[in-house]
Design a protein around this motif. Structure first.
Motif, short mmCIF file in Angstrom:
data_model
loop_
_atom_site.label_atom_id
_atom_site.label_comp_id
_atom_site.label_asym_id
_atom_site.label_seq_id
_atom_site.Cartn_x
_atom_site.Cartn_y
_atom_site.Cartn_z
N LEU A 1 0.39 -9.28 5.99
CA LEU A 1 -0.06 -9.44 4.73
C LEU A 1 0.33 -10.80 4.22
CD1 LEU A 1 0.41 -6.00 2.57
CD2 LEU A 1 -1.50 -7.20 2.90
N PRO A 2 -0.30 -11.21 3.14
CA PRO A 2 0.28 -12.84 2.44
C PRO A 2 1.52 -12.22 1.80
CG PRO A 2 -2.08 -12.14 1.95
CD PRO A 2 -1.63 -11.13 2.66
N ALA B 1 2.28 -18.07 3.06
CA ALA B 1 2.50 -17.38 4.45
C ALA B 1 1.92 -15.80 4.64
CB ALA B 1 4.01 -17.54 4.54
N LEU B 2 1.68 -16.02 5.95
CA LEU B 2 1.35 -14.32 6.24
C LEU B 2 2.37 -13.81 7.01
CD1 LEU B 2 -2.22 -15.08 8.09
CD2 LEU B 2 -1.68 -14.12 5.86
N LEU B 3 2.72 -12.40 6.63
CA LEU B 3 4.21 -11.98 6.91
C LEU B 3 3.62 -10.56 7.71
CD1 LEU B 3 5.94 -12.19 3.78
CD2 LEU B 3 5.99 -14.01 5.47
N LEU B 4 4.30 -10.47 8.87
CA LEU B 4 4.41 -9.09 9.52
C LEU B 4 5.45 -8.21 9.12
CD1 LEU B 4 3.48 -7.77 12.15
CD2 LEU B 4 5.45 -8.59 13.19
N VAL B 5 5.09 -7.20 8.53
CA VAL B 5 5.74 -6.15 7.82
C VAL B 5 5.97 -4.70 8.65
CG1 VAL B 5 6.42 -4.85 5.76
CG2 VAL B 5 4.97 -7.17 5.83
N THR B 6 6.99 -4.09 8.69
CA THR B 6 7.12 -3.15 9.73
C THR B 6 8.16 -1.97 9.11
OG1 THR B 6 9.15 -3.61 10.80
CG2 THR B 6 7.10 -4.27 11.74
N PRO B 7 8.11 -0.73 9.09
CA PRO B 7 9.11 0.05 8.45
C PRO B 7 10.40 -0.44 8.73
CG PRO B 7 7.61 1.34 9.81
CD PRO B 7 7.31 0.09 10.32
N HIS C 1 -6.34 -3.33 6.30
CA HIS C 1 -6.93 -3.47 4.91
C HIS C 1 -7.96 -4.21 5.09
CE1 HIS C 1 -4.77 -7.61 4.97
NE2 HIS C 1 -3.92 -6.73 5.77
N PRO C 2 -8.56 -4.49 3.93
CA PRO C 2 -9.80 -5.52 4.04
C PRO C 2 -9.64 -6.65 4.68
CG PRO C 2 -9.66 -4.59 1.79
CD PRO C 2 -8.38 -4.17 2.62
N ASP C 3 -8.62 -7.38 4.82
CA ASP C 3 -8.43 -8.76 5.35
C ASP C 3 -7.53 -8.49 6.53
OD1 ASP C 3 -10.18 -10.40 3.80
OD2 ASP C 3 -8.53 -10.48 2.24
N GLY C 4 -7.26 -7.14 6.94
CA GLY C 4 -6.21 -6.66 7.84
C GLY C 4 -6.44 -7.56 9.16
N LYS C 5 -7.93 -7.27 9.76
CA LYS C 5 -8.21 -7.79 10.92
C LYS C 5 -7.68 -9.25 11.28
CE LYS C 5 -11.30 -3.95 12.46
NZ LYS C 5 -10.78 -3.18 11.31
N HIS C 6 -8.40 -9.98 10.01
CA HIS C 6 -8.33 -11.56 10.13
C HIS C 6 -6.84 -11.82 9.97
CE1 HIS C 6 -9.14 -15.37 9.18
NE2 HIS C 6 -8.75 -15.38 7.80
N HIS C 7 -6.21 -11.33 9.22
CA HIS C 7 -4.74 -11.50 8.92
C HIS C 7 -3.85 -11.48 10.37
CE1 HIS C 7 -4.76 -11.45 4.30
NE2 HIS C 7 -5.36 -12.59 4.79
N THR C 8 -4.24 -10.14 10.77
CA THR C 8 -3.37 -9.88 11.98
C THR C 8 -3.74 -10.84 13.19
OG1 THR C 8 -3.43 -7.35 11.11
CG2 THR C 8 -3.02 -8.04 13.73
N SER C 9 -5.09 -11.10 13.33
CA SER C 9 -5.40 -11.95 14.43
C SER C 9 -4.75 -13.47 14.32
CB SER C 9 -6.99 -11.93 14.34
OG SER C 9 -7.52 -11.00 14.81
#
Length: 296
Positions: free
Chosen positions: A237-238, A163-169, A188-196
């Motif tokens: 992030l995963p 699972a991809l997870l949205l993480v905030t403060p 992060h290196p996969d940030g754009k891909h995961h965020t999209s």
């Protein structure tokens, strides 16, 4: 070059001390033993035995040959055993994977290595592209990737989905499109891909990652959530990477209406004959992540 069969016959004869017993031991005739020893003498142009009927004694040259030949034959036997041996937990196994699954998998494999002292584990964290290149160039035994290998010379077997997870403060109790824009992205290196992948499935206003201000970047998987924990931004992030972060009380994982997962593949070079130690490590990876099941 000396015929090793003649050497074996000669050493056996000296060991048992009698032509008849040597013939029985080698499943040969007595004349066959005599002929091979004679051929050995002719090849070396030396007399090895002083014959006394069916018995004999060694000449000085015979004694020298016996000692050297015995060491040589033992060395050949050891070489044969080493080449034929294929132990399950001895030797080097080299693996590469993206960071998230590595954070979960590597400690488990270290537990296995601790139980098997002759097993040597080489584990590297790398991008999908680097993993595939290493497999193609035979620099590693196998790897893990989050998409199937592009090369036809690499076999990809899907293991699981993470699972991809949205993480905030931690102080962000509710996520809206506007507060994500205000907070900004920790990349992060996969940030754009995961965020999209995650935001496009959950926010109608999302068009591309460029809409979101970038607040930080880290290429160290264990440090990506550090700026998030300090209120600097959010990230995607995963699951494994999020679970591995030590300061869980300083971050918040948000449930999304539409769940998004990323597949995980085990990749190896097509046609490669894997030794038992690699096969056993592959089995451990399958067990650890669960074959074709979602990783929770």
């Amino acid at each position: 070059m000396i015929n090793p069969v003649w050497l074996k016959t000669f050493v056996t004869l000296v060991d048992v001390g009698h032509f008849t017993r040597a013939a029985d031991s080698l499943h040969m005739t007595q004349s066959g033993v005599s002929q091979q020893v004679k051929k050995l003498e002719e090849h070396l142009s030396v007399e090895l035995l002083m014959r006394e009927g069916k018995r004999f004694s060694l000449t000085d040259r015979g004694q020298t040959l016996y000692q050297e030949a015995k060491r040589l034959l033992e060395s050949l036997n050891n070489l044969e055993r080493k080449v034929m041996a294929d132990p399950a937990y001895e030797g080097v196994v080299s693996i590469m994977s993206p960071g998230s699954v590595g954070l979960n998998l590597y400690p488990q494999l270290l537990d296995l290595q601790r139980s098997h002292k002759e097993l040597i584990l080489e584990y590297r964290f790398a991008s999908n592209e680097d993993v595939e290149a290493a497999v193609l160039e035979d620099r590693i035994d196998f790897g893990l990737m989050t998409y199937p290998a592009k090369s036809l010379d690499v076999v990809s077997n899907q293991l699981a989905e993470e699972a991809l997870l949205l993480v905030t403060p931690a102080e962000f109790s509710e996520v809206t499109w506007q507060n994500l824009l205000s907070l900004g992205l920790v990349d992060h290196p996969d940030g754009k891909h995961h965020t999209s992948l995650l935001l496009s499935a959950n926010f109608e206003d999302f068009q591309h990652v460029g809409q979101i201000p970038k607040k930080a970047f880290s290429n160290q998987i264990s440090l990506i959530l550090e700026p998030v924990s300090r209120g600097i931004g959010f990230t995607v992030l995963p699951n494994y990477a999020v679970k591995a972060f030590a300061k869980q009380d300083l971050i918040r994982v948000h449930s999304m209406s539409n769940r998004v997962t990323e597949p995980l593949y085990l990749v190896q070079r097509k046609g490669r004959l894997q030794p038992n130690r690699v096969k056993h490590l592959m089995s451990e990876v399958y067990r650890s992540v669960g074959c074709k099941k979602e990783v929770s």
